[in-house]
Design an enzyme around this catalytic site. Structure first.
Site, PDB file in Angstrom:
ATOM      1  N   SER A  32      -1.092  56.848  42.584  1.00 45.37           N
ATOM      2  CA  SER A  32      -2.053  55.966  43.256  1.00 45.37           C
ATOM      3  C   SER A  32      -2.294  56.393  44.698  1.00 45.37           C
ATOM      4  O   SER A  32      -1.520  56.040  45.584  1.00 45.37           O
ATOM      5  CB  SER A  32      -1.523  54.524  43.234  1.00 45.37           C
ATOM      6  N   LYS A  82       9.735  62.553  42.811  1.00 45.47           N
ATOM      7  CA  LYS A  82       8.479  63.303  42.646  1.00 45.47           C
ATOM      8  C   LYS A  82       8.005  63.893  43.972  1.00 45.47           C
ATOM      9  O   LYS A  82       7.298  64.911  43.981  1.00 45.47           O
ATOM     10  CB  LYS A  82       7.408  62.419  42.006  1.00 45.47           C
ATOM     11  N   THR A  90       0.955  64.052  42.424  1.00 47.59           N
ATOM     12  CA  THR A  90       1.367  64.586  43.718  1.00 47.59           C
ATOM     13  C   THR A  90       1.595  66.097  43.698  1.00 47.59           C
ATOM     14  O   THR A  90       1.591  66.737  44.739  1.00 47.59           O
ATOM     15  CB  THR A  90       2.637  63.888  44.230  1.00 47.59           C
TER      16      THR A  90
END
Length: 332
Positions: free
Chosen positions: A139, A192, A249
C-alpha cells in the site's frame, strides 16, 4: 457498514496522512496529529500535505492539529516510525484512554531490544490494557490518495476486534482482510523492507530480471523462516503482509527501501543516500535488528546478512553478490 466514530491518526507522514484521508472519506470524524504546525495548517486550509504528498488533495473533512490531547479518543492509529515509537508512546501515554484501540501502521523491529511494535506498545502502555491491532500490506500512500484499488490485512489478537476494524477501514477501493496472526503480519512488514534493499541493489547492479525473481523467491523463504522462529504462522507470509508487500516494495520505484538499494548498487554511499532521501527508509535500521534477531534465533538468513554487510560492514555490493552465489549448494 460500520458506525461512524471519532479517530485520531498519530503521525503526519505520507502513510499517516493517507490513512487519515481514507478514514475521513469513509465518513469518520478524523483528526491527524502531527508535530509540524505549518503542515497542519496546510492540511486544514489547503487540504494537502505539501511535505510528504504534494499536489494530492485530501478529504476536506480531515483536520490536523499539533495538540496531543487529540489522542484522547477510543481509536488511535499509530503512524509513528518504528524506531521512534517507544519514546513517542512513553511521552504521550498520559493522553491515551484506558482500553484504547490502537491500530499500528508502522513497519519494523526496534534495534537493541529486537521488539516488535506490538511488544513496545504492551511494554509502554500495558497499564492501560489497550486493544491492539496492526495494519499492513502492499500500500503506497500516493496510490491510496489517487483512489487506486488496494488490499491490506488487519491483524488483531481478538478476532472480533479484527473484524470490527476491518469494516471501519474498508471502502469502495480499499479492501481490508482480517487475521489473528499479529506477529506474522508485523514480521512480514518489517522483513520485506530488508529484502527491498536487496532487490534494489540487485537492479542497481544491472543484474536483470532473473536475479530479481530469484531474490524475491528466496527472500520470501527467508522471511518465513525468521517469522516462524519468532512465533508467526508460515501461511501468513503467503498473504498480503508477506508476499504482497514483498512484491510491491521489491519491484516499484516508489519504495524508499528499494531506492536505497538502487543507489547502493550504483555506487553511492549510505550516508549520502539517507541524507538526501527526505523520508524514513525503515529497512536500513531494521536490517541491523533483523541481523541480530537471526543470530539470536540461530536462523539462516543469507540475504539479511548480505544487506547488513553492505550497510554496516563496508562490503561492496559486488563482493556481497559473490558471497551469496558461492554458498554451498542445497535442496530448495
Amino acid at each position: 457498514m460500520s458506525e461512524k466514530i471519532s479517530i485520531c491518526v498519530a503521525g503526519g507522514g505520507s502513510w499517516g496522512t493517507a490513512l487519515g484521508h481514507l478514514l475521513a472519506r469513509g465518513g469518520h470524524h478524523v483528526c491527524l496529529w502531527m508535530r509540524d504546525a505549518a503542515v497542519a495548517k496546510a492540511v486544514n486550509e489547503k487540504h494537502e500535505n505539501p511535505r510528504y504528498l504534494p499536489n494530492l488533495s485530501l478529504d476536506e473533512r480531515l483536520t490536523a492539529t499539533t495538540d496531543p490531547t487529540a489522542l484522547d479518543r477510543s481509536l488511535v492509529v499509530l503512524a509513528v516510525p518504528c524506531q521512534q515509537l517507544r519514546g513517542w508512546l512513553t511521552q504521550h501515554a498520559r493522553h491515551f484512554q484506558p482500553r484504547v484501540v490502537l491500530v499500528n501502521a508502522a513497519k519494523g523491529i526496534e534495534t537493541g531490544s529486537l521488539a516488535t511494535c506490538a511488544e513496545m506498545t504492551a511494554q509502554t502502555l500495558g497499564h492501560l490494557n489497550p486493544r491492539y491491532a496492526v495494519l499492513s500490506g502492499p500500500s503506497f500512500a500516493a496510490d491510496v490518495l489517487r483512489d487506486l484499488p488496494t488490499a491490506v490485512v488487519m491483524a488483531a489478537y481478538d478476532e472480533e476486534l479484527g473484524r470490527y476494524l476491518r469494516d471501519i477501514f474498508s471502502g469502495p477501493v480499499f479492501r481490508c482482510y482480517s487475521s489473528t496472526d499479529v506477529t506474522g503480519v508485523e514480521m512480514g512488514g518489517a522483513l520485506k523492507n530488508v529484502m527491498a534493499i536487496a532487490a534494489g541493489t540487485c537492479d542497481g547492479l544491472g543484474l536483470g530480471a532473473n536475479s530479481r525473481a530469484a531474490l524475491i523467491t528466496r527472500g520470501l523463504a527467508e522471511m518465513s523462516r525468521l517469522g516462524v522462529a519468532r512465533g508467526a504462522q508460515a501461511h501468513t507470509f503467503m498473504g498480503l503482509s508477506g508476499l504482497g508487500d514483498l512484491t510491491l516494495t521489491c519491484t516499484d520505484d516508489l519504495s524508499r527501501n528499494r531506492q536505497v538499494g538502487l543507489r547502493l548498487g550504483r555506487g553511492e554511499k549510505l550516508d549520502h543516500i539517507t541524507q538526501s532521501l527526505g523520508m524514513v527508509a525503515e529497512g536500513v535500521k531494521t536490517t541491523a535488528a533483523i541481523y541480530d534477531l537471526a543470530q539470536k534465533l540461530g536462523v539462516d538468513a543469507p540475504l539479511t546478512n548480505a544487506v547488513h554487510s553492505i550497510l554496516y560492514e563496508d562490503q561492496s555490493p559486488q563482493a556481497a553478490l559473490r558471497d551469496l552465489m558461492g554458498r554451498t549448494l542445497r535442496e530448495e
